[in-house]
Scaffold this motif. Sequence first.
Motif, PDB file in Angstrom:
ATOM      1  N   UNK A 280     -62.947  -3.566   1.421  1.00 33.15           N
ATOM      2  CA  UNK A 280     -63.849  -4.238   2.598  1.00 33.15           C
ATOM      3  C   UNK A 280     -63.888  -5.752   2.458  1.00 33.15           C
ATOM      4  N   UNK A 281     -63.762  -6.534   3.166  1.00 31.58           N
ATOM      5  CA  UNK A 281     -64.047  -7.985   3.091  1.00 31.58           C
ATOM      6  C   UNK A 281     -65.251  -8.370   4.250  1.00 31.58           C
ATOM      7  N   UNK A 282     -65.670  -9.492   4.003  1.00 31.61           N
ATOM      8  CA  UNK A 282     -66.624 -10.079   4.922  1.00 31.61           C
ATOM      9  C   UNK A 282     -66.041 -10.324   6.411  1.00 31.61           C
ATOM     10  N   UNK A 283     -64.743 -10.779   6.461  1.00 34.25           N
ATOM     11  CA  UNK A 283     -64.191 -10.938   7.612  1.00 34.25           C
ATOM     12  C   UNK A 283     -64.204  -9.431   8.425  1.00 34.25           C
ATOM     13  N   UNK A 284     -63.978  -8.515   7.687  1.00 32.70           N
ATOM     14  CA  UNK A 284     -63.569  -7.092   8.283  1.00 32.70           C
ATOM     15  C   UNK A 284     -64.837  -6.365   8.564  1.00 32.70           C
ATOM     16  N   UNK A 285     -65.769  -6.826   7.781  1.00 34.79           N
ATOM     17  CA  UNK A 285     -67.166  -5.894   8.026  1.00 34.79           C
ATOM     18  C   UNK A 285     -67.826  -6.710   9.111  1.00 34.79           C
ATOM     19  N   UNK A 286     -67.815  -7.856   9.625  1.00 35.34           N
ATOM     20  CA  UNK A 286     -68.526  -8.444  10.832  1.00 35.34           C
ATOM     21  C   UNK A 286     -67.505  -8.329  11.984  1.00 35.34           C
ATOM     22  N   UNK A 287     -66.397  -7.789  11.822  1.00 34.75           N
ATOM     23  CA  UNK A 287     -65.408  -7.770  12.887  1.00 34.75           C
ATOM     24  C   UNK A 287     -64.995  -9.222  13.420  1.00 34.75           C
ATOM     25  N   UNK A 288     -64.815 -10.402  12.421  1.00 35.99           N
ATOM     26  CA  UNK A 288     -64.628 -11.428  12.922  1.00 35.99           C
ATOM     27  C   UNK A 288     -63.485 -11.738  13.781  1.00 35.99           C
ATOM     28  N   UNK A 289     -62.392 -10.749  13.708  1.00 34.98           N
ATOM     29  CA  UNK A 289     -61.014 -10.922  14.366  1.00 34.98           C
ATOM     30  C   UNK A 289     -61.558 -10.889  15.866  1.00 34.98           C
ATOM     31  N   UNK A 290     -62.360  -9.735  16.425  1.00 29.76           N
ATOM     32  CA  UNK A 290     -62.594  -9.653  17.425  1.00 29.76           C
ATOM     33  C   UNK A 290     -63.588 -10.437  18.104  1.00 29.76           C
ATOM     34  N   UNK A 291     -64.720 -10.845  17.325  1.00 32.23           N
ATOM     35  CA  UNK A 291     -65.938 -11.611  17.623  1.00 32.23           C
ATOM     36  C   UNK A 291     -65.335 -13.182  17.892  1.00 32.23           C
ATOM     37  N   UNK A 292     -64.628 -13.585  17.007  1.00 32.71           N
ATOM     38  CA  UNK A 292     -64.103 -15.177  17.191  1.00 32.71           C
ATOM     39  C   UNK A 292     -63.203 -15.188  18.171  1.00 32.71           C
ATOM     40  N   UNK A 293     -62.527 -14.192  18.825  1.00 34.04           N
ATOM     41  CA  UNK A 293     -61.635 -14.344  19.517  1.00 34.04           C
ATOM     42  C   UNK A 293     -61.831 -13.861  21.005  1.00 34.04           C
ATOM     43  N   UNK A 294     -63.191 -13.582  21.301  1.00 32.92           N
ATOM     44  CA  UNK A 294     -63.454 -13.080  22.572  1.00 32.92           C
ATOM     45  C   UNK A 294     -64.064 -14.346  23.628  1.00 32.92           C
ATOM     46  N   UNK A 295     -64.020 -15.384  23.292  1.00 30.01           N
ATOM     47  CA  UNK A 295     -64.462 -16.428  24.071  1.00 30.01           C
ATOM     48  C   UNK A 295     -63.101 -17.013  24.812  1.00 30.01           C
ATOM     49  N   UNK A 296     -63.186 -16.945  26.417  1.00 33.18           N
ATOM     50  CA  UNK A 296     -61.758 -17.127  27.083  1.00 33.18           C
ATOM     51  C   UNK A 296     -62.282 -18.276  28.134  1.00 33.18           C
ATOM     52  N   UNK A 297     -62.466 -19.576  27.788  1.00 33.10           N
ATOM     53  CA  UNK A 297     -62.990 -20.539  28.849  1.00 33.10           C
ATOM     54  C   UNK A 297     -62.033 -20.455  29.857  1.00 33.10           C
TER      55      UNK A 297
END
Length: 448
Positions: A45-62
């Motif tokens: 487990x990494x910090x990035x995986x635990x917080x789900x940053x892949x999805x969280x930081x890519x769900x902003x669609x202006x």
Amino acid sequence: MNRDKPGNNWWSFSIDERERGEKISGDEAAGTVEVNPVTGGRRLLSYHQYLGLEGLLNCQVPSSRAPEERVFIITHQLFELVFKQMIFDFLVIAETFRSLLARGDADFRRLLDLPAGGNPVAAATGFWRPALTAAARIRHGAGNVLPWLMAYLAQEETFSNEEFTQKFRDNLLPASGFQSAQFRLIQRALGKSCLLDVRLFPADTYLKAYEGKSDAEVRQISLTAGNAGLVTLVDPLILREGLAVATPPAGSELSLVAGLDDLAHQALARVAALGESGDEEGEECRLALLSGRDDKGAAMAEKFAQRLREAVKKKKSDEQQPAVLTGDELKLIARRGEVFRQDWLRAVARENHRREQHRTACRGAALLLRDKREGPLASILARLAAADRDLYGKFLLFHQNAVARRIGEVPGTAGGGVPYLDFSRELIGHFPALAHFRERDEIPPQGV
């Protein structure tokens, strides 16, 4: 980490002190996944995986190239994350109340008789700790975090009004904060369900955008349909994907959240039923009721109609038309005023029935406020009452003021705008959370 069903882990919790430290296991039937399993003797487990940053930081669609739109999206996503945490905390408290009510009389009394004075969290047993910290987070979210986030969008130095109104606002029609299903569930948890059944929002914008109705068809619906083109804030036409959150099905976890206010009153009634209050038998303990008189309903309907008239005149003025209402417009406003009047009186009757139904809770509240004010149950209820005041008196007020500064009196993206927000806040004040617990001067007096 398998994130196919991450939401199931979120709701897999326990208020039982013996179970709270258990790790969630992967269970296909329950839809849960194990976080950080041992794989080949390693933990990956990494910090990035635990917080789900892949999805969280890519769900902003202006929708535009305007930099300001990025902060607009993220701020509203932060609102929804705070709402999510508040809803979870409401569920923790609801589960605690449900467990309390299931206890025998002796155990119930023991849990109320925790040491008074000092920090209630420090004095609490493991039974109360999750609910106490949850109630504190709810109050902090309502009174501090949400108003602070609103300040992000309210100040010209951090969010340009010109960029908002001229560069991307029109791209978002008809999406609106009115469609926040999580906020509607929070309102249910805080005793606003009766109000949410009142039809007070013109559906014109959504009928055109979502159902492809023409102006003529919308006008015909408004003049002939039984609802006069008005819908509630939890209507499927508005909420769409969020309907099951705002109005959760019976038996679901979220339905327990929706019924939190009633659970709290049941706990207070149990206190009174156990003879803890010390009041003389037969002593009157009655909350003032809202007025269900026809003239009061007519007066509230006139306030509503006045805002509709103002909105139509403003729209005409903006379109450089004479700000004079036509016969059809006056007829429509009169019909909508009557629909609102009938719904308002029904909501008042239901709220009064609720208050009468929970009259025994009044004596239980008297005990807690007199003898056990620093105890865990009183502390939880006080924090919930404070959160309700702050949502109404801070967050919604700040939001209304921010909208007024941003768009003035023009309609919002869903057709509402400042006059509607102002009227909605006035209505909310008649349906306070924990009515039998709060100080008398916070409750609308009889005749309102």
